[in-house]
Enzyme design. Sequence first.
Site, PDB file in Angstrom:
ATOM      1  N   GLY A 462       0.850  -1.185   0.000  1.00  0.00           N
ATOM      2  CA  GLY A 462       0.000   0.000   0.000  1.00  0.00           C
ATOM      3  C   GLY A 462       0.886   1.236   0.000  1.00  0.00           C
ATOM      4  N   THR A 463       2.177   0.995  -0.088  1.00  0.00           N
ATOM      5  CA  THR A 463       3.173   2.045   0.094  1.00  0.00           C
ATOM      6  C   THR A 463       3.508   2.784  -1.198  1.00  0.00           C
ATOM      7  OG1 THR A 463       4.702   0.215  -0.154  1.00  0.00           O
ATOM      8  CG2 THR A 463       4.314   0.996   2.072  1.00  0.00           C
ATOM      9  N   GLY A 504      12.835  -1.573   1.217  1.00  0.00           N
ATOM     10  CA  GLY A 504      12.352  -2.041  -0.070  1.00  0.00           C
ATOM     11  C   GLY A 504      12.850  -1.207  -1.240  1.00  0.00           C
ATOM     12  N   PRO A 582       6.722  12.292  -4.139  1.00  0.00           N
ATOM     13  CA  PRO A 582       6.233  13.074  -2.999  1.00  0.00           C
ATOM     14  C   PRO A 582       4.830  12.673  -2.544  1.00  0.00           C
ATOM     15  CG  PRO A 582       7.053  14.517  -4.738  1.00  0.00           C
ATOM     16  CD  PRO A 582       7.088  13.128  -5.287  1.00  0.00           C
ATOM     17  N   THR A 584       3.316   9.543  -2.659  1.00  0.00           N
ATOM     18  CA  THR A 584       3.304   8.315  -1.865  1.00  0.00           C
ATOM     19  C   THR A 584       4.172   8.480  -0.611  1.00  0.00           C
ATOM     20  OG1 THR A 584       5.035   7.423  -3.292  1.00  0.00           O
ATOM     21  CG2 THR A 584       2.776   6.789  -3.796  1.00  0.00           C
ATOM     22  N   GLN A 588       3.181   7.993   3.387  1.00  0.00           N
ATOM     23  CA  GLN A 588       3.925   7.140   4.316  1.00  0.00           C
ATOM     24  C   GLN A 588       4.258   7.900   5.610  1.00  0.00           C
ATOM     25  OE1 GLN A 588       4.490   3.845   3.987  1.00  0.00           O
ATOM     26  NE2 GLN A 588       6.381   3.690   2.842  1.00  0.00           N
ATOM     27  N   GLU A 655       9.090   3.749   7.977  1.00  0.00           N
ATOM     28  CA  GLU A 655       8.998   3.608   9.426  1.00  0.00           C
ATOM     29  C   GLU A 655       9.335   4.864  10.219  1.00  0.00           C
ATOM     30  OE1 GLU A 655      10.025  -0.831  10.416  1.00  0.00           O
ATOM     31  OE2 GLU A 655      10.969  -0.299   8.531  1.00  0.00           O
TER      32      GLU A 655
HETATM   33 MO1  MOS Z   1       8.631  -3.354   9.110  1.00  0.00          MO
HETATM   34  S1  MOS Z   1       8.186  -3.611  11.110  1.00  0.00           S
HETATM   35  O1  MOS Z   1      10.284  -3.705   9.107  1.00  0.00           O
HETATM   36  O2  MOS Z   1       7.705  -4.452   8.272  1.00  0.00           O
END
Ligand code: MOS
Length: 694
Positions: A462-463, A504, A582, A584, A588, A655
């Site tokens: 979804g990122t 990723g 920008p 997406t 996040q 994150e």
């Molecule tokens: Mo994230 S907690 O490294 O999927």
Amino acid sequence: MTALHSRAIGRDLLRRDGRLKVTGTAPYAYEGPLGKPAYCHLIQATIARGRVTGMDTTSAQAIDGVITVLTADNAERLASTEDNELAVLQSDEVAFRGQIIGAVIAETSEVARHAAGTVQVTYAQEPHDVELSVDRADLYKPYKINPAYPTDTADGDVAAAMASAPVTLENTYTTAMYHNNPMEPHTTTALWDGSLTMWDSTQGVHSARSVIARVFGFDHEQVRVVCPYVGGGFGSKGTPHAHVVVAVMAARATPGRAVKLALTRQQMFFLTGYRTPTIQKMQLAADRDGHLAAIALDVVEQTSRIKEFAEQTGMPTRSMYAAPNRRTTHRLAALDVPVPTWMRAPGECPGMFGPEVALDELAEQLGLDPIELRIRNEPSVDPDSGRPWSSRNLIACLREGAERFGWAERDPAPGVRRQGDWLVGTGVAASVYPTYRMAVSTATLRYERSRYVVEIGAADLGTGTWTTLPQIAADALGVDVDDVDARIGDTDYPIASVAGGSSGMSTWGSAIVEAARAFRDKFGTDPADGDEAEGSVSPPTGKYAMHAFGAQFVEARVHADTGEIRVPRLLGVFAAGRIINPRTARSQFIGGMTMGLSMALHEQSVLDPRFGHVVNHDFADYHISVCADVGDVQAHWIDEYDPHVNAMGSKGIGEIGIVGTAAAVVNAVHHATGVRVRDLPVTLDKVLAQLTPN
Ligand code: MOS
């Protein structure tokens, strides 16, 4: 590394998968394209420790539409039971409440669920122990912390610095147990016809394949995992949990016929991991100007009795600020509880709560602005490794955030601004997240019917991966982004790392850049149909300490009579390398910040010590911040290009948005009220208990 010319990178392109998703036509794991599947529903233990002594499945078997009932007595023996979490239905032992002890396979999901409820289970129950505390005699030092860091670190002498410094602070901060709650529950559709096809909601098709292949003793070639779309994961879908093993067992019990297994929301509170609660003893020593002489964090956290997960809560303390004397330790209690795992920024997120609140408290003791205190302790190199920073723009984030937020108007003293019945305050905290690039990922680039096609077994949680990988490929090839297609989410494509650790884009993007370069080297700029090249990521050099940084600003309003807390404003500024897209990226960052707000004010899994049961195991009782809880949320970033991290100059962003938010909220609540809450979540009762009646 040669920098990429940026034409597609940096554009706020729409999500390529957007239309499919909003029209409900993007196929998720539960929607595997299969004729007449069977359905599987799990049976869970209702004791927290002991043995199953009997399971009477007679009435379940008699229900019309029930195909079979799997129990430890009839389930197949697994090839590998090394991972106890995945050794499901291999013995009669119960190690936590909610553990899988059986499963019903039936013609419909309703029949399967109903029949599961009719199975009579008897137990030999043993006393269980689910209560974490700092004074347990059985706390132990794990061999390493997640994923492979040293458990303890020490430089200099913290105790001596604490004894001699003019200003010291020693406090304990706690964070709660939290559960990953992606919008799409964990689901698996599995088909066995001599080989296995799994449509599994996962953050990594290749890593899911390798785990399942190992557990069942299959060759990799015998297993295909498909997952083009994921409705969130936050870490809980980073590795297969026990229910995936059961789905495969069920498929093998009905060869040629697919089986669908969807966890209920309530089951997820036992079976798909959670963030361990932490108890953080924090020590700071400083001179009167606020230069730190010592920083130490001693963490106590929990794991399950059957499997160790040691969260790296102390990691950010190792690198965040300069201080000659430093210490971090991690101690675990192995309890009769479900298995904890990754949850968005495991380590960094809880691990920036204690330290960032402690710094706020120290700033107050010193009569120093909390931003200035952080600036005075900016390290020139990574204090932990001694390596230079690939880039570190924390100060720029703090300054730009202060400017945008209006920090200068802040009253230095807490508890002085009141608007009607509301006490108003502001708070700040820093954010950090390491910049990882995984060691393994390969991309294929092919020229196909006048289009460039990238194939890689990557995931889009979804990122935005569907959209951003073509942006990277386009710039690496020097073509228009509209001429590039991506294919992801299938083990039929080249191996890709798990979508975890915010790695990723950095990892898969690096492989794509290599594939594009190989393609151009081989075929030039006028390729023929079918021309194809491959590229792989190379591991980072290890020369630099690589992290993304950020600053979080919060305005809190606390009702003077009721203690009710409202957060009208969240503002984050991040230094996270070049931003690929920008649109997406903002989503996040804002998502992370909102999840941090949720952690600060609302979320908390309440484990009843009498039963080992998470009592608020649904959305009626486990509150997650909704729109009404969030006022104005803004994410900004500074213009950063980091040439050392990858060819794109980008860092991970999935994150860092959640890191520091909870500390900033607590700091703002303190500034509004003068009340310092050191245990999360900050609920009104904790504030009210110390609020002076007016
Ligand atoms: Mo994230 S907690 O490294 O999927």
